[in-house]
Design an enzyme around this catalytic site. Structure first.
Site, short mmCIF file in Angstrom:
data_model
loop_
_atom_site.label_atom_id
_atom_site.label_comp_id
_atom_site.label_asym_id
_atom_site.label_seq_id
_atom_site.Cartn_x
_atom_site.Cartn_y
_atom_site.Cartn_z
N ASP A 13 -4.24 -3.04 -5.93
CA ASP A 13 -4.24 -2.70 -6.79
C ASP A 13 -5.18 -3.66 -7.75
O ASP A 13 -5.46 -3.18 -8.74
CB ASP A 13 -3.89 -1.43 -8.01
CG ASP A 13 -2.55 -1.61 -8.48
OD1 ASP A 13 -2.07 -3.02 -7.95
OD2 ASP A 13 -1.61 -1.01 -9.01
N LYS B 292 -4.11 0.09 -13.12
CA LYS B 292 -3.36 1.02 -13.70
C LYS B 292 -3.74 2.08 -14.05
O LYS B 292 -3.02 3.54 -13.83
CB LYS B 292 -2.11 0.24 -14.14
CG LYS B 292 -1.47 -0.98 -13.66
CD LYS B 292 -0.69 -0.91 -12.13
CE LYS B 292 -0.67 -2.15 -11.36
NZ LYS B 292 -0.07 -1.88 -9.93
N HIS C 288 8.88 -2.60 -3.72
CA HIS C 288 8.24 -4.07 -2.12
C HIS C 288 9.40 -4.93 -2.01
O HIS C 288 8.87 -5.63 -1.50
CB HIS C 288 6.93 -4.07 -3.42
CG HIS C 288 6.99 -4.17 -4.59
ND1 HIS C 288 8.14 -5.67 -5.15
CD2 HIS C 288 6.60 -3.51 -5.78
CE1 HIS C 288 7.81 -5.66 -6.53
NE2 HIS C 288 6.13 -4.83 -6.52
N ASN D 23 0.93 -0.95 -0.05
CA ASN D 23 -0.43 0.21 0.15
C ASN D 23 0.84 1.37 0.14
O ASN D 23 0.69 2.61 0.79
CB ASN D 23 -0.96 -0.03 1.38
CG ASN D 23 -1.63 1.19 1.24
OD1 ASN D 23 -2.25 1.14 0.15
ND2 ASN D 23 -2.20 1.95 2.74
N GLY D 24 2.08 0.96 -0.77
CA GLY D 24 2.76 2.69 -0.75
C GLY D 24 2.58 3.22 -1.50
O GLY D 24 3.36 4.58 -2.07
#
Length: 508
Positions: free
Chosen positions: A253, A396, A223, A114-115
């Site tokens: 996402d 995206k 990540h 969730n960055g």
């Protein structure tokens, strides 16, 4: 690596050259260490302790970056993965499920990456807070899915969010809304690393502040940072103490990344000595996925090969659907005990991704990043599972958003499933032009989302709007020329049509 040291003459004997390069490397590392020390001195208290840990990780990465000689893979050594190292999903599912599904679920933790910010879709704040379906955000859908599991099987599957300094504050504010759900939610922050000046190879930041122009000096390092940050946060040990054994990691996402009970059962039911510590979900490549990372065998280990690691001469071969048939969905199942072991042995080895950026003032910088899937080669008995395409549904762009908002999917307990009324298993290919890039503009251009059940391909370019209850079938191409506008009337049915020029419908 002599490109780092352009002043070295080509005629120097090899061992002198090597000694000189080593001296330069040590000098660069020493200068970097000094600069990081100065940055640390600009912070205090708990923030300083966190930054210290971050910088230790960064210095390891920087050290390896300076050591790298040439590409990280030698193309002739690349082998296709052995047959049994990538299992078809059907074979895993054919084993069925045990009576006590709850036992397996109670060993699981769901982790969402969730960055990321929603900037590419014109939104401010965390991407996970964009509404994707019936006013539900990515985060809402995730919580609904896990709550449904916990209620159905009377289990306690927690949700862990890996935030970045970009998303942490906004995410924490919104989490209060879930206090009455049957899901325990934990957060931890990924590291904050300094951007490096491309010329001097030193940090561009002058202090630890995240406000104003200083913010540009920092970045979250991809990540792959999950292993160190999760371990450093103390959360890893806490979850192991609670009896948790596996994490299911995916991008927040990717709306197809739901907990799969068959894969979980496969992991938990392996005999201890042969227990698989890492599963990567892969799926068949289509022409749209030519850039996705793929699995190879290299030095006898299963390994992730990303396009950034491919020598230029072989990029076309990498993109071919014939040689590399699958790609990584970034849905990963990983043993917690193994993460702890590898962190403590300092044995987590991921290829470095060098990401060049240009700051607003025109300064060229590099970011050193890693990818979570690249650690697959460090784990025992790693496995790829070739899953149905439906488990890869990333959002995206607004083109992706149109698909997930449409009647192609139905929503049930936070999970999207393809409508049984759709005749083909694949999703339509949608390309919306630049007038649709930002979510706000995109929403203004559709009075309601068109019926897309029988659509194969949609291209829209220019100033186009859609009235209510429009139906699109087959291949539809709508192109408004510069300065023209096309309004698709309410109730229209377009099947295998090209609409171009100017079509304005005005109130009389």
């Amino acid at each position: 690596s002599s490109s780092l040291f352009p002043g070295i003459s080509k005629g120097a004997p090899d061992n002198n050259m090597a000694q000189f390069q080593e001296m330069m490397r040590q000098q660069l590392e020493s200068s970097m260490h000094t600069e990081l020390g100065k940055l640390l001195d600009t912070s205090k208290g708990p923030e300083k302790e966190v930054a210290k840990k971050d910088f230790q990780g960064f210095e390891k990465l920087f050290h390896r970056f300076l050591q790298v000689k040439g590409p990280s893979v030698e193309w002739p050594k690349i082998q296709r993965p052995p047959e049994d190292s990538i299992q078809p999903y059907d074979k895993i599912a054919a084993r069925g499920l045990p009576d006590n599904v709850a036992n397996s679920l109670n060993k699981l933790v769901v982790v969402k990456l969730n960055g990321g910010l929603g900037t590419s879709m014109g939104c401010k704040g965390p991407k996970s807070l964009i509404s994707v379906r019936n006013e539900n955000t990515f985060l809402d859908l995730t919580v609904q899915q896990i709550e449904h599991l916990n209620k159905t099987y009377k289990t306690d599957v927690p949700l862990v969010l890996m935030n970045s300094f970009n998303t942490d504050e906004d995410t924490k504010k919104i989490l209060q809304k879930y206090t009455h759900t049957q899901v325990k939610i934990h957060n931890f922050n990924q590291s904050r690393y300094p951007r490096i000046n491309k010329e001097s190879l030193l940090p561009v930041a002058t202090n630890m502040s995240m406000s104003g122009s200083s913010a540009e000096g920092w970045y979250p390092p991809g990540h792959g940072d999950i292993y160190a940050s999760f371990y450093n946060s103390g959360l890893l040990d806490q979850l192991i103490a609670e009896g948790k054994e596996y994490i299911f990691v995916s991008n927040i996402d990717n709306l197809g990344a739901t907990v799969d009970l068959h894969i979980l059962h496969h992991l938990v039911s392996q005999p201890n000595g042969k227990r698989c510590e890492f599963v990567m979900e892969v799926t068949d490549k289509t022409r749209a996925d030519v850039k996705g990372g793929t699995l190879i065998e290299y030095d006898g280990k299963l390994r992730l090969l990303e396009i950034a690691q491919v020598p230029k001469a072989h990029v076309d071969e990498f993109k071919s659907v014939t040689k590399f048939k699958i790609f990584n969905t970034n849905n990963l199942w990983i043993s917690l005990a193994a993460v702890k072991r590898l962190q403590e042995q300092n044995a987590m080895d991921m290829e470095i991704i060098v990401n060049p950026k240009t700051l607003d003032g025109g300064q060229n910088v590099i970011q050193l990043e890693t990818a979570v899937g690249a650690a697959i080669k460090c784990f025992d008995n790693a496995l790829g599972i070739n899953v149905p395409r439906s488990r890869f549904l990333p959002v995206k762009t607004t083109s992706d958003l149109l698909l997930v908002m449409s009647n192609l999917y139905s929503l049930d307990a936070g999970s999207l499933t393809m409508s049984p009324k759709r005749e083909f298993p694949t999703t339509p290919h949608v390309k919306l032009g630049s007038s649709f890039t930002k979510v706000q503009e995109y929403l203004m251009r559709f009075e309601s989302i068109p019926d897309m059940l029988e659509l194969d391909h949609l291209t829209v370019s220019g100033d186009v709007t859609f009235g209510k209850n429009v139906s699109l079938k087959g291949t539809v191409i709508i192109i408004a020329n510069h300065g023209d506008r096309i309004d698709i009337p309410a109730g229209s049915m377009l099947e295998n049509k090209i609409v171009s020029g100017n079509l304005r419908i005005l109130d009389h």
